[in-house]
Design a protein around this motif. Structure first.
Motif, PDB file in Angstrom:
ATOM      1  N   SER A 175       0.732  -1.320   0.043  1.00 50.24           N
ATOM      2  CA  SER A 175       0.008   0.075   0.062  1.00 50.24           C
ATOM      3  C   SER A 175       0.785   1.147  -0.067  1.00 50.24           C
ATOM      4  CB  SER A 175      -0.820  -0.044   1.496  1.00 50.24           C
ATOM      5  OG  SER A 175      -1.663   1.079   1.390  1.00 50.24           O
ATOM      6  N   LYS A 176       0.278   2.360  -0.736  1.00 45.06           N
ATOM      7  CA  LYS A 176       1.332   3.473  -0.734  1.00 45.06           C
ATOM      8  C   LYS A 176       1.317   4.178   0.520  1.00 45.06           C
ATOM      9  CE  LYS A 176       2.470   6.109  -3.828  1.00 45.06           C
ATOM     10  NZ  LYS A 176       2.878   6.963  -4.679  1.00 45.06           N
ATOM     11  N   SER A 206      -3.585  -6.462  -2.677  1.00 44.32           N
ATOM     12  CA  SER A 206      -3.156  -5.200  -3.101  1.00 44.32           C
ATOM     13  C   SER A 206      -4.099  -4.441  -4.118  1.00 44.32           C
ATOM     14  CB  SER A 206      -1.793  -5.335  -3.352  1.00 44.32           C
ATOM     15  OG  SER A 206      -0.779  -5.890  -2.607  1.00 44.32           O
ATOM     16  N   VAL A 207      -5.315  -5.278  -4.434  1.00 47.87           N
ATOM     17  CA  VAL A 207      -5.953  -4.924  -5.551  1.00 47.87           C
ATOM     18  C   VAL A 207      -6.443  -3.228  -5.370  1.00 47.87           C
ATOM     19  CG1 VAL A 207      -8.316  -5.548  -4.459  1.00 47.87           C
ATOM     20  CG2 VAL A 207      -8.127  -5.342  -6.927  1.00 47.87           C
ATOM     21  N   SER A 208      -6.677  -2.796  -4.178  1.00 51.20           N
ATOM     22  CA  SER A 208      -7.043  -1.377  -4.074  1.00 51.20           C
ATOM     23  C   SER A 208      -6.150  -0.380  -3.473  1.00 51.20           C
ATOM     24  CB  SER A 208      -8.605  -1.500  -3.085  1.00 51.20           C
ATOM     25  OG  SER A 208      -7.967  -2.019  -1.813  1.00 51.20           O
ATOM     26  N   THR A 209      -4.795  -0.828  -3.209  1.00 49.88           N
ATOM     27  CA  THR A 209      -3.815  -0.020  -2.523  1.00 49.88           C
ATOM     28  C   THR A 209      -2.453   0.240  -3.421  1.00 49.88           C
ATOM     29  OG1 THR A 209      -2.994  -2.060  -1.599  1.00 49.88           O
ATOM     30  CG2 THR A 209      -4.587  -1.003  -0.405  1.00 49.88           C
ATOM     31  N   ASN A 261       2.740  -6.472   6.723  1.00 52.26           N
ATOM     32  CA  ASN A 261       3.034  -6.215   5.237  1.00 52.26           C
ATOM     33  C   ASN A 261       3.450  -4.851   5.117  1.00 52.26           C
ATOM     34  OD1 ASN A 261       1.273  -8.561   3.861  1.00 52.26           O
ATOM     35  ND2 ASN A 261      -0.127  -7.517   5.376  1.00 52.26           N
ATOM     36  N   ILE A 262       3.544  -4.335   3.691  1.00 52.91           N
ATOM     37  CA  ILE A 262       4.091  -3.060   3.572  1.00 52.91           C
ATOM     38  C   ILE A 262       3.172  -2.098   3.290  1.00 52.91           C
ATOM     39  CG2 ILE A 262       5.478  -1.703   1.484  1.00 52.91           C
ATOM     40  CD1 ILE A 262       6.865  -4.387   1.055  1.00 52.91           C
ATOM     41  N   ALA A 263       2.672  -1.488   4.344  1.00 55.98           N
ATOM     42  CA  ALA A 263       1.714  -0.491   4.664  1.00 55.98           C
ATOM     43  C   ALA A 263       1.769   0.238   5.881  1.00 55.98           C
ATOM     44  CB  ALA A 263       0.284  -1.248   4.539  1.00 55.98           C
ATOM     45  N   ASN A 268       2.771   1.690  12.315  1.00 60.26           N
ATOM     46  CA  ASN A 268       2.077   2.880  13.159  1.00 60.26           C
ATOM     47  C   ASN A 268       2.700   4.129  12.636  1.00 60.26           C
ATOM     48  OD1 ASN A 268       0.395   1.480  15.420  1.00 60.26           O
ATOM     49  ND2 ASN A 268       2.317   0.474  15.686  1.00 60.26           N
ATOM     50  N   ALA A 269       2.762   4.273  11.490  1.00 61.10           N
ATOM     51  CA  ALA A 269       2.885   5.699  10.924  1.00 61.10           C
ATOM     52  C   ALA A 269       1.466   6.106  10.256  1.00 61.10           C
ATOM     53  CB  ALA A 269       3.885   5.353   9.533  1.00 61.10           C
ATOM     54  N   LYS A 270       0.620   5.339  10.435  1.00 59.66           N
ATOM     55  CA  LYS A 270      -0.935   5.873   9.910  1.00 59.66           C
ATOM     56  C   LYS A 270      -1.798   4.957  10.842  1.00 59.66           C
ATOM     57  CE  LYS A 270      -3.155   4.105   6.429  1.00 59.66           C
ATOM     58  NZ  LYS A 270      -3.447   3.720   5.149  1.00 59.66           N
ATOM     59  N   GLU A 271      -2.715   5.684  11.501  1.00 59.81           N
ATOM     60  CA  GLU A 271      -3.589   4.903  12.382  1.00 59.81           C
ATOM     61  C   GLU A 271      -5.030   4.640  11.792  1.00 59.81           C
ATOM     62  OE1 GLU A 271      -6.304   6.065  16.398  1.00 59.81           O
ATOM     63  OE2 GLU A 271      -4.297   6.675  16.528  1.00 59.81           O
TER      64      GLU A 271
END
Length: 505
Positions: A175-176, A206-209, A261-263, A268-271
């Protein structure tokens, strides 16, 4: 604008197409049934024949019961539905694509008999069983356990930057975000330095990310990329089989795995659902070879004409010095191409052989009667059993199914805790403070029967103490559930229905 973006996303469009296909097929089936009595009779006979077949089929009992009930409730189309989406075995095309690579890599993993002779608790760690599935146990491997994905990410970045020869990465979700940008910038630079970079991602996960034309962009950078089991809008069981593995191999002797995963939420860079609690494991040494071969077994399915010497990826090629390490390390995988449910069998064996304590972290707790009985019997035999689940769910219906087990567990003497700061995504099991398994395998039907998975079993390693301490710290910040708080989960109509259909979700 945000809502419009969601409705126009690839995932929503594909799911809408699949939904229309399902409705159309059901409509045609019912029209045929109404049109001709012989066709109606054929569908009825088909449904009852499949129901009888399921009774004798070597299949998970809960899964069979769910489908038998569905078929008997809908006898006109139940048999047809089972043929379309009921068989858990992968499609013929997917099986033929993947099996040659799996068999090739299985043949390259061998058990060192001298190491095997030094192990006392062979049955407890399923040693002979795992060796029969081509997963040997290793010494000479240093291990580091990460109680948070944040810490895992920090060390993995450092190792990626120091890569000199090759990098293999395989993840379910990409995910970006910050994590994505940082990792792929490093990979892009490494390709320029002449490092062989290969990347596998699951197309549905990863279809939507992922960005538009993600695979093509990576290939333009020089990264060999695989989109596993391309997600196409077809009403078919083949879309159920996903690559849920998380593997990173660097220069053949450093390996990472775990739940992350890679997101950005994983570090915890995004809640998203409160504080995200995940775990990971770093291996350095001989045991990385099993991670490497698991990665290559999938990679070669998509690059069948690639001729190369696989031995060039062995741990000692770029690290000729002896490896340090303590204890025993056994990375193992599971895949739905055979009738061996390796992940479930290892969990059940650990539960059966526990003598003092079982501790489990899992985001989803959707198990069959065999697993439930094993856990409750262990507790009644005096084994202290603790199960940790999230307090803030990522999937509300799945969370309701998880909670529906609480009453039975607590009544049997099992301690159930919810991680109050947020979402617990870790997949960890520890037995008697001497054996642990860390990886990607959830306690649910998808991980145990449908997905491609991997775990690492640790025996007498120093990092066992770190895992034990993580469980103790987790207990301090978790809420212990009581039988008074959970009785209504057991008798709830929605929970009962969800438990019934959970094998089909």
């Amino acid at each position: 604008m945000k809502l419009l973006k969601i409705f126009l996303s690839r995932l929503v469009i594909y799911m809408t197409i699949i939904l229309f296909q399902a409705i159309y097929l059901l409509f045609v089936a019912y029209r045929l049934v109404e049109y001709n009595q012989l066709i109606h009779l054929f569908f009825i006979i088909l449904s009852y024949s499949i129901a009888i077949y399921l009774v004798s089929k070597d299949e998970n009992t809960n899964y069979k019961i769910a489908w038998i009930i569905a078929i008997l409730v809908l006898p006109d189309i139940g048999g047809l539905l089972y043929i379309l989406i009921g068989n858990k075995r992968p499609s013929f095309l997917l099986r033929n694509k993947l099996l040659p690579g799996i068999e090739k890599m299985n043949a390259l993993r061998h058990q060192d008999e001298q190491i095997k002779k030094t192990i006392i608790n062979k049955k407890t760690i399923s040693l002979d069983y795992l060796i029969s599935q081509h997963f040997p146990i290793y010494k000479n491997t240093d291990t580091i356990y990460y109680s948070l994905g944040d810490y895992n990410y920090r060390d993995m970045l450092a190792d990626l930057r120091n890569a000199k020869h090759f990098i293999f990465m395989e993840y379910f979700i990409v995910s970006k975000g910050l994590m994505f940008d940082t990792i792929f910038e490093i990979l892009r630079e490494k390709v320029k330095e002449g490092v062989d970079v290969r990347f596998i991602y699951d197309d549905f996960g990863s279809v939507s990310t992922i960005p538009f034309k993600f695979k093509q962009k990576l290939q333009s950078w020089g990264i060999k990329c695989v989109a596993f089991n391309r997600f196409v809008p077809l009403f078919s069981i083949s879309q159920n089989h996903r690559d849920h593995r998380k593997i990173c191999v660097i220069d053949g002797y450093i390996g990472y795995s775990g739940g992350f995963n890679i997101a950005d939420e994983y570090i915890n860079a995004k809640e998203r659902f409160g504080h995200w609690k995940d775990t990971g494991i770093r291996l350095e040494g001989d045991a990385v070879w099993s991670l490497t071969t698991m990665f290559l077994s999938t990679f070669y399915a998509y690059y069948p004409d690639l001729e190369e010497d696989v031995d060039a990826f062995r741990p000692h090629v770029h690290h000729p010095e002896p490896f340090k390490g303590n204890g025993y390390v056994l990375p193992y995988g599971d895949e739905p191409l055979d009738d061996e449910w390796v992940g479930e069998n290892v969990y059940l064996n650990l539960i059966t052989h526990a003598s003092r304590e079982i501790m489990i972290m899992t985001p989803y707790f959707i198990i069959d009667d065999t697993m439930l009985k094993s856990l409750t019997l262990a507790a009644k035999n005096g084994v202290r059993v603790k199960v940790f689940t999230p307090h803030i769910p990522d999937k509300r219906l799945v969370f309701r199914v998880t909670r529906s087990y609480y009453y039975q567990l607590i009544k049997a003497g099992i301690e159930v805790y919810e991680y109050t700061p947020g979402f617990l995504h870790a997949k960890v099991m520890m037995v008697d403070r001497k054996i642990a398994t860390v990886g990607t395998i959830n306690f649910d039907y998808r991980s145990l029967y449908l997905h491609f998975e991997c775990n690492t079993l640790l025996y007498q390693c120093h990092c066992i103490d770190a895992i034990y301490q993580d469980f103790k710290n987790l207990e301090y910040v978790s809420q212990r559930m009581t039988i008074e708080e959970t009785w209504h989960y057991k008798v709830g109509i929605i929970e009962a229905f969800l438990r019934l259909i959970s094998p089909l979700l």
